[in-house]
Design a protein around this motif. Structure first.
Motif, PDB file in Angstrom:
ATOM      1  N   PRO A 182       0.826  -1.207   0.000  1.00  0.00           N
ATOM      2  CA  PRO A 182       0.000   0.000   0.000  1.00  0.00           C
ATOM      3  C   PRO A 182       0.866   1.265   0.000  1.00  0.00           C
ATOM      4  O   PRO A 182       2.020   1.245   0.405  1.00  0.00           O
ATOM      5  CB  PRO A 182      -0.804  -0.115   1.301  1.00  0.00           C
ATOM      6  CG  PRO A 182      -0.041  -1.060   2.159  1.00  0.00           C
ATOM      7  CD  PRO A 182       0.713  -1.969   1.244  1.00  0.00           C
ATOM      8  N   ALA A 183       0.272   2.359  -0.459  1.00  0.00           N
ATOM      9  CA  ALA A 183       0.991   3.639  -0.487  1.00  0.00           C
ATOM     10  C   ALA A 183       1.220   4.133   0.937  1.00  0.00           C
ATOM     11  O   ALA A 183       0.391   3.948   1.821  1.00  0.00           O
ATOM     12  CB  ALA A 183       0.189   4.668  -1.274  1.00  0.00           C
ATOM     13  N   ARG A 184       2.381   4.744   1.157  1.00  0.00           N
ATOM     14  CA  ARG A 184       2.731   5.302   2.465  1.00  0.00           C
ATOM     15  C   ARG A 184       3.188   6.739   2.284  1.00  0.00           C
ATOM     16  O   ARG A 184       3.840   7.080   1.307  1.00  0.00           O
ATOM     17  CB  ARG A 184       3.870   4.513   3.097  1.00  0.00           C
ATOM     18  CG  ARG A 184       3.480   3.136   3.538  1.00  0.00           C
ATOM     19  CD  ARG A 184       4.590   2.555   4.409  1.00  0.00           C
ATOM     20  NE  ARG A 184       4.207   1.288   4.952  1.00  0.00           N
ATOM     21  CZ  ARG A 184       3.674   1.115   6.159  1.00  0.00           C
ATOM     22  NH1 ARG A 184       3.472   2.141   6.939  1.00  0.00           N
ATOM     23  NH2 ARG A 184       3.367  -0.090   6.596  1.00  0.00           N
ATOM     24  N   ALA A 185       2.860   7.549   3.281  1.00  0.00           N
ATOM     25  CA  ALA A 185       3.334   8.930   3.301  1.00  0.00           C
ATOM     26  C   ALA A 185       4.762   8.927   3.835  1.00  0.00           C
ATOM     27  O   ALA A 185       5.031   8.380   4.909  1.00  0.00           O
ATOM     28  CB  ALA A 185       2.440   9.782   4.192  1.00  0.00           C
ATOM     29  N   LEU A 186       5.694   9.505   3.091  1.00  0.00           N
ATOM     30  CA  LEU A 186       7.100   9.522   3.481  1.00  0.00           C
ATOM     31  C   LEU A 186       7.636  10.948   3.424  1.00  0.00           C
ATOM     32  O   LEU A 186       7.359  11.688   2.475  1.00  0.00           O
ATOM     33  CB  LEU A 186       7.931   8.645   2.529  1.00  0.00           C
ATOM     34  CG  LEU A 186       7.544   7.176   2.407  1.00  0.00           C
ATOM     35  CD1 LEU A 186       8.409   6.498   1.349  1.00  0.00           C
ATOM     36  CD2 LEU A 186       7.669   6.457   3.735  1.00  0.00           C
ATOM     37  N   TRP A 187       8.432  11.326   4.427  1.00  0.00           N
ATOM     38  CA  TRP A 187       9.125  12.606   4.343  1.00  0.00           C
ATOM     39  C   TRP A 187      10.347  12.374   3.466  1.00  0.00           C
ATOM     40  O   TRP A 187      10.870  11.267   3.384  1.00  0.00           O
ATOM     41  CB  TRP A 187       9.465  13.170   5.716  1.00  0.00           C
ATOM     42  CG  TRP A 187      10.510  12.449   6.476  1.00  0.00           C
ATOM     43  CD1 TRP A 187      10.343  11.400   7.323  1.00  0.00           C
ATOM     44  CD2 TRP A 187      11.922  12.717   6.471  1.00  0.00           C
ATOM     45  NE1 TRP A 187      11.546  10.997   7.830  1.00  0.00           N
ATOM     46  CE2 TRP A 187      12.533  11.794   7.327  1.00  0.00           C
ATOM     47  CE3 TRP A 187      12.720  13.654   5.826  1.00  0.00           C
ATOM     48  CZ2 TRP A 187      13.908  11.768   7.553  1.00  0.00           C
ATOM     49  CZ3 TRP A 187      14.082  13.639   6.050  1.00  0.00           C
ATOM     50  CH2 TRP A 187      14.659  12.699   6.907  1.00  0.00           C
ATOM     51  N   HIS A 188      10.792  13.402   2.819  1.00  0.00           N
ATOM     52  CA  HIS A 188      11.830  13.253   1.806  1.00  0.00           C
ATOM     53  C   HIS A 188      12.575  14.572   1.620  1.00  0.00           C
ATOM     54  O   HIS A 188      12.183  15.598   2.180  1.00  0.00           O
ATOM     55  CB  HIS A 188      11.181  12.864   0.475  1.00  0.00           C
ATOM     56  CG  HIS A 188      10.383  13.993  -0.094  1.00  0.00           C
ATOM     57  ND1 HIS A 188       9.180  14.393   0.439  1.00  0.00           N
ATOM     58  CD2 HIS A 188      10.644  14.860  -1.110  1.00  0.00           C
ATOM     59  CE1 HIS A 188       8.728  15.432  -0.222  1.00  0.00           C
ATOM     60  NE2 HIS A 188       9.593  15.745  -1.168  1.00  0.00           N
ATOM     61  N   VAL A 189      13.612  14.519   0.811  1.00  0.00           N
ATOM     62  CA  VAL A 189      14.255  15.729   0.291  1.00  0.00           C
ATOM     63  C   VAL A 189      14.441  15.532  -1.209  1.00  0.00           C
ATOM     64  O   VAL A 189      14.596  14.409  -1.688  1.00  0.00           O
ATOM     65  CB  VAL A 189      15.623  16.050   0.945  1.00  0.00           C
ATOM     66  CG1 VAL A 189      15.465  16.360   2.414  1.00  0.00           C
ATOM     67  CG2 VAL A 189      16.614  14.945   0.735  1.00  0.00           C
ATOM     68  N   TRP A 190      14.363  16.636  -1.939  1.00  0.00           N
ATOM     69  CA  TRP A 190      14.658  16.610  -3.367  1.00  0.00           C
ATOM     70  C   TRP A 190      16.104  17.035  -3.520  1.00  0.00           C
ATOM     71  O   TRP A 190      16.514  18.103  -3.069  1.00  0.00           O
ATOM     72  CB  TRP A 190      13.742  17.574  -4.115  1.00  0.00           C
ATOM     73  CG  TRP A 190      13.962  17.506  -5.592  1.00  0.00           C
ATOM     74  CD1 TRP A 190      14.806  18.284  -6.323  1.00  0.00           C
ATOM     75  CD2 TRP A 190      13.342  16.622  -6.512  1.00  0.00           C
ATOM     76  NE1 TRP A 190      14.748  17.938  -7.651  1.00  0.00           N
ATOM     77  CE2 TRP A 190      13.850  16.906  -7.792  1.00  0.00           C
ATOM     78  CE3 TRP A 190      12.396  15.595  -6.385  1.00  0.00           C
ATOM     79  CZ2 TRP A 190      13.456  16.219  -8.930  1.00  0.00           C
ATOM     80  CZ3 TRP A 190      12.006  14.920  -7.523  1.00  0.00           C
ATOM     81  CH2 TRP A 190      12.523  15.233  -8.773  1.00  0.00           C
ATOM     82  N   HIS A 191      16.914  16.178  -4.121  1.00  0.00           N
ATOM     83  CA  HIS A 191      18.335  16.480  -4.284  1.00  0.00           C
ATOM     84  C   HIS A 191      18.820  15.853  -5.587  1.00  0.00           C
ATOM     85  O   HIS A 191      18.536  14.688  -5.859  1.00  0.00           O
ATOM     86  CB  HIS A 191      19.134  15.926  -3.091  1.00  0.00           C
ATOM     87  CG  HIS A 191      20.611  16.013  -3.258  1.00  0.00           C
ATOM     88  ND1 HIS A 191      21.278  17.209  -3.245  1.00  0.00           N
ATOM     89  CD2 HIS A 191      21.550  15.064  -3.473  1.00  0.00           C
ATOM     90  CE1 HIS A 191      22.568  16.986  -3.422  1.00  0.00           C
ATOM     91  NE2 HIS A 191      22.749  15.689  -3.566  1.00  0.00           N
ATOM     92  N   ASP A 192      19.525  16.612  -6.367  1.00  0.00           N
ATOM     93  CA  ASP A 192      20.169  16.123  -7.582  1.00  0.00           C
ATOM     94  C   ASP A 192      19.185  15.415  -8.522  1.00  0.00           C
ATOM     95  O   ASP A 192      19.462  14.337  -9.036  1.00  0.00           O
ATOM     96  CB  ASP A 192      21.331  15.195  -7.198  1.00  0.00           C
ATOM     97  CG  ASP A 192      22.304  14.975  -8.348  1.00  0.00           C
ATOM     98  OD1 ASP A 192      22.377  15.848  -9.241  1.00  0.00           O
ATOM     99  OD2 ASP A 192      22.974  13.922  -8.366  1.00  0.00           O
TER     100      ASP A 192
END
Length: 168
Positions: free
Chosen positions: A28-38
């Motif tokens: 199932p889909a999960r909410a994830l914290w992230h960063v956008w890099h490169d």
């Protein structure tokens, strides 16, 4: 404008600005914290005290849905190639430097990158295709099972007490 340029630009801007992305690997889909890099979204998890990353295995693909930070609605969805970064590599070091700055409430502070190298996985989600045919209806699903529960109802007086503190 050229749609071939507009799609990747939309993915990058929306993902950069969103605090959470919804990622569906094999489960199932999960909410994830992230960063956008490169040019890609990076997530860290699967270790003690970190977010779970089920279904995100190297060489697989994932569907990423980006929500609006303001309204919470879907902005864009995209297919991602999943790559697991090797601890100590240049890519891993650069991604972890970005992730470390965004990680909230870490109990180990400056030792966090060493713990991530030992106990966690850092995954790179590289955009491949922009999904333009978003569904019209709700994608609401039953919440995933969790050990975290509320044991009792909120006391009746609590909202009044909290509101009094704000007014002062």
């Amino acid at each position: 404008m050229n749609d071939q340029l507009l799609g990747p630009a939309l993915v990058e801007e929306a993902t950069k600005k969103s605090g959470l992305i919804w990622v569906r690997g094999t489960g199932p889909a999960r909410a994830l914290w992230h960063v956008w890099h490169d040019g890609a979204a990076h997530v860290v998890g699967d270790g003690p005290g970190e977010q779970p990353l089920p279904g995100l295995t190297a060489g697989s693909t994932a569907e990423v849905t980006v929500r609006s930070k303001d309204k919470g609605g879907r902005l864009v969805a995209w297919t991602a190639d999943v790559t697991e970064l090797a601890p100590g590599s240049e890519e891993w070091d650069a991604a972890v430097a970005e992730l470390k700055g965004k990680r909230l409430n870490a109990h180990d502070g400056e030792a966090m990158p060493e713990r991530w190298a030992r106990e966690c996985r850092v995954v790179r989600l590289t955009p491949r295709d922009v999904i333009t045919d978003l569904p019209d209806g709700s994608l609401a699903a039953v919440p995933l099972p969790t050990a975290v529960t509320t044991r009792r109802p909120v006391p009746a007086a609590l909202p009044r007490l909290l509101l009094k503190r704000r007014k002062r």
